[in-house]
Design an enzyme around this catalytic site. Structure first.
Site, PDB file in Angstrom:
ATOM      1  N   PRO A  51      25.664  28.517  15.631  1.00  0.00           N
ATOM      2  CA  PRO A  51      25.380  27.877  14.343  1.00  0.00           C
ATOM      3  C   PRO A  51      24.710  26.514  14.446  1.00  0.00           C
ATOM      4  CG  PRO A  51      27.744  27.941  14.783  1.00  0.00           C
ATOM      5  CD  PRO A  51      27.078  28.821  15.796  1.00  0.00           C
ATOM      6  N   ASN A  52      23.783  26.316  13.543  1.00  0.00           N
ATOM      7  CA  ASN A  52      23.020  25.069  13.372  1.00  0.00           C
ATOM      8  C   ASN A  52      21.969  24.826  14.465  1.00  0.00           C
ATOM      9  OD1 ASN A  52      24.438  24.178  10.971  1.00  0.00           O
ATOM     10  ND2 ASN A  52      26.202  23.939  12.319  1.00  0.00           N
TER      11      ASN A  52
ATOM     12  N   ARG B 214      17.575  18.328  13.601  1.00  0.00           N
ATOM     13  CA  ARG B 214      18.994  17.997  13.428  1.00  0.00           C
ATOM     14  C   ARG B 214      19.426  16.920  14.410  1.00  0.00           C
ATOM     15  NH1 ARG B 214      23.593  21.676  16.316  1.00  0.00           N
ATOM     16  NH2 ARG B 214      25.367  20.623  15.400  1.00  0.00           N
TER      17      ARG B 214
ATOM     18  N   TYR C 121      20.259  15.830  19.911  1.00  0.00           N
ATOM     19  CA  TYR C 121      19.743  17.145  20.304  1.00  0.00           C
ATOM     20  C   TYR C 121      18.238  17.188  20.590  1.00  0.00           C
ATOM     21  CZ  TYR C 121      24.353  18.580  18.651  1.00  0.00           C
ATOM     22  OH  TYR C 121      25.708  18.711  18.480  1.00  0.00           O
TER      23      TYR C 121
ATOM     24  N   ASN D  97      25.035  29.281  24.079  1.00  0.00           N
ATOM     25  CA  ASN D  97      25.441  28.032  23.442  1.00  0.00           C
ATOM     26  C   ASN D  97      26.093  28.443  22.124  1.00  0.00           C
ATOM     27  OD1 ASN D  97      25.832  25.578  22.252  1.00  0.00           O
ATOM     28  ND2 ASN D  97      23.795  24.774  22.709  1.00  0.00           N
TER      29      ASN D  97
ATOM     30  N   ALA E 221      29.461  24.969  17.690  1.00  0.00           N
ATOM     31  CA  ALA E 221      30.818  24.601  17.256  1.00  0.00           C
ATOM     32  C   ALA E 221      31.839  25.715  17.519  1.00  0.00           C
ATOM     33  CB  ALA E 221      30.801  24.233  15.780  1.00  0.00           C
TER      34      ALA E 221
ATOM     35  N   GLU F 142      27.955  29.268  29.986  1.00  0.00           N
ATOM     36  CA  GLU F 142      28.113  28.458  28.777  1.00  0.00           C
ATOM     37  C   GLU F 142      27.219  27.225  28.888  1.00  0.00           C
ATOM     38  OE1 GLU F 142      32.122  27.041  28.156  1.00  0.00           O
ATOM     39  OE2 GLU F 142      31.542  25.841  26.419  1.00  0.00           O
TER      40      GLU F 142
ATOM     41  N   HIS G  10      25.658  23.651  26.835  1.00  0.00           N
ATOM     42  CA  HIS G  10      25.623  22.691  25.725  1.00  0.00           C
ATOM     43  C   HIS G  10      24.507  21.687  25.990  1.00  0.00           C
ATOM     44  CE1 HIS G  10      29.334  24.191  24.051  1.00  0.00           C
ATOM     45  NE2 HIS G  10      29.796  24.237  25.292  1.00  0.00           N
TER      46      HIS G  10
ATOM     47  N   ARG H 277      31.839  13.170  23.807  1.00  0.00           N
ATOM     48  CA  ARG H 277      31.728  13.066  22.346  1.00  0.00           C
ATOM     49  C   ARG H 277      33.133  13.064  21.712  1.00  0.00           C
ATOM     50  NH1 ARG H 277      27.395  17.103  20.188  1.00  0.00           N
ATOM     51  NH2 ARG H 277      27.650  15.751  18.368  1.00  0.00           N
TER      52      ARG H 277
HETATM   53  C1  DQA Z   1      26.653  21.810  21.131  1.00  0.00           C
HETATM   54  C2  DQA Z   1      27.891  20.910  21.084  1.00  0.00           C
HETATM   55  C3  DQA Z   1      28.843  21.370  19.998  1.00  0.00           C
HETATM   56  O1  DQA Z   1      29.986  20.532  19.963  1.00  0.00           O
HETATM   57  C4  DQA Z   1      28.161  21.293  18.642  1.00  0.00           C
HETATM   58  O2  DQA Z   1      29.021  21.793  17.646  1.00  0.00           O
HETATM   59  C5  DQA Z   1      26.843  21.970  18.625  1.00  0.00           C
HETATM   60  C6  DQA Z   1      25.959  21.875  19.778  1.00  0.00           C
HETATM   61  C7  DQA Z   1      25.607  21.294  22.145  1.00  0.00           C
HETATM   62  O3  DQA Z   1      24.723  22.076  22.469  1.00  0.00           O
HETATM   63  O4  DQA Z   1      25.659  20.139  22.573  1.00  0.00           O
HETATM   64  O5  DQA Z   1      26.441  22.520  17.595  1.00  0.00           O
HETATM   65  O6  DQA Z   1      27.035  23.103  21.536  1.00  0.00           O
END
Ligand code: DQA
Length: 139
Positions: free
Chosen positions: A9-10, A17, A22, A72, A75, A96, A98, A105
């Site tokens: 998501p997002n 964003r 990011y 990825n 959240a 995994e 990020h 964070r």
């Molecule tokens: C994320 C880190 C997560 O905490 C966050 O909710 C994201 C992006 C990252 O790629 O740094 O949406 O996965």
């Protein structure tokens, strides 16, 4: 070598964003760079804001003969037991990823419920986190 990048998501908003965290490149543009760099691999991309669609994509990876998944889960990484169970249900290795360093964070990001069922975790290198994950699959 068939690799699948799954973004949660997002992450469809990458480039717009929270660019201080990011970055300002869209994932579609970065994907082109990855496909250009790793010609030996076929790199597929799937993004969804929905937990169920991510789970279905993980489950379908055995049918479509994917050799490795770069995930990825955004959240969802922090609380989706359902995505964790989906990873456990397949025999394909999942790395995994990020973009940000989740450990530097907010506290609620420090815990990932999927890490323990993944082959490894790469966090904090910006979009290069995806590049490093692909390298981990290519001998
Ligand atoms: C994320 C880190 C997560 O905490 C966050 O909710 C994201 C992006 C990252 O790629 O740094 O949406 O996965």
């Amino acid at each position: 070598m068939k690799l699948k990048i799954i973004n949660g998501p997002n992450l469809n908003l990458l480039g717009n964003r929270e660019t201080n965290i990011y970055g300002d490149i869209s994932f579609e543009n970065y994907l082109k760079q990855l496909q250009e760099k790793f010609k030996k691999a076929e790199i597929f991309y799937f993004q969804s804001n929905s937990e169920g669609e991510i789970i279905t994509e993980i489950q379908d990876s055995e049918k479509d003969e994917t050799n490795g998944i770069i995930l990825n889960a955004a959240a969802y990484s922090h609380y989706s037991i359902a995505i964790r169970d989906a990873i456990k249900s397949i025999s394909i290795p999942v790395v995994e990823v990020h973009i940000s360093n989740i450990f530097s964070r907010e506290k609620f990001r420090h815990k990932s419920v999927i890490s323990a069922v993944c082959k490894g975790i790469i966090s904090g290198f910006g979009l290069i986190s995806y590049d490093l994950a692909i390298q981990s699959f290519i001998k």
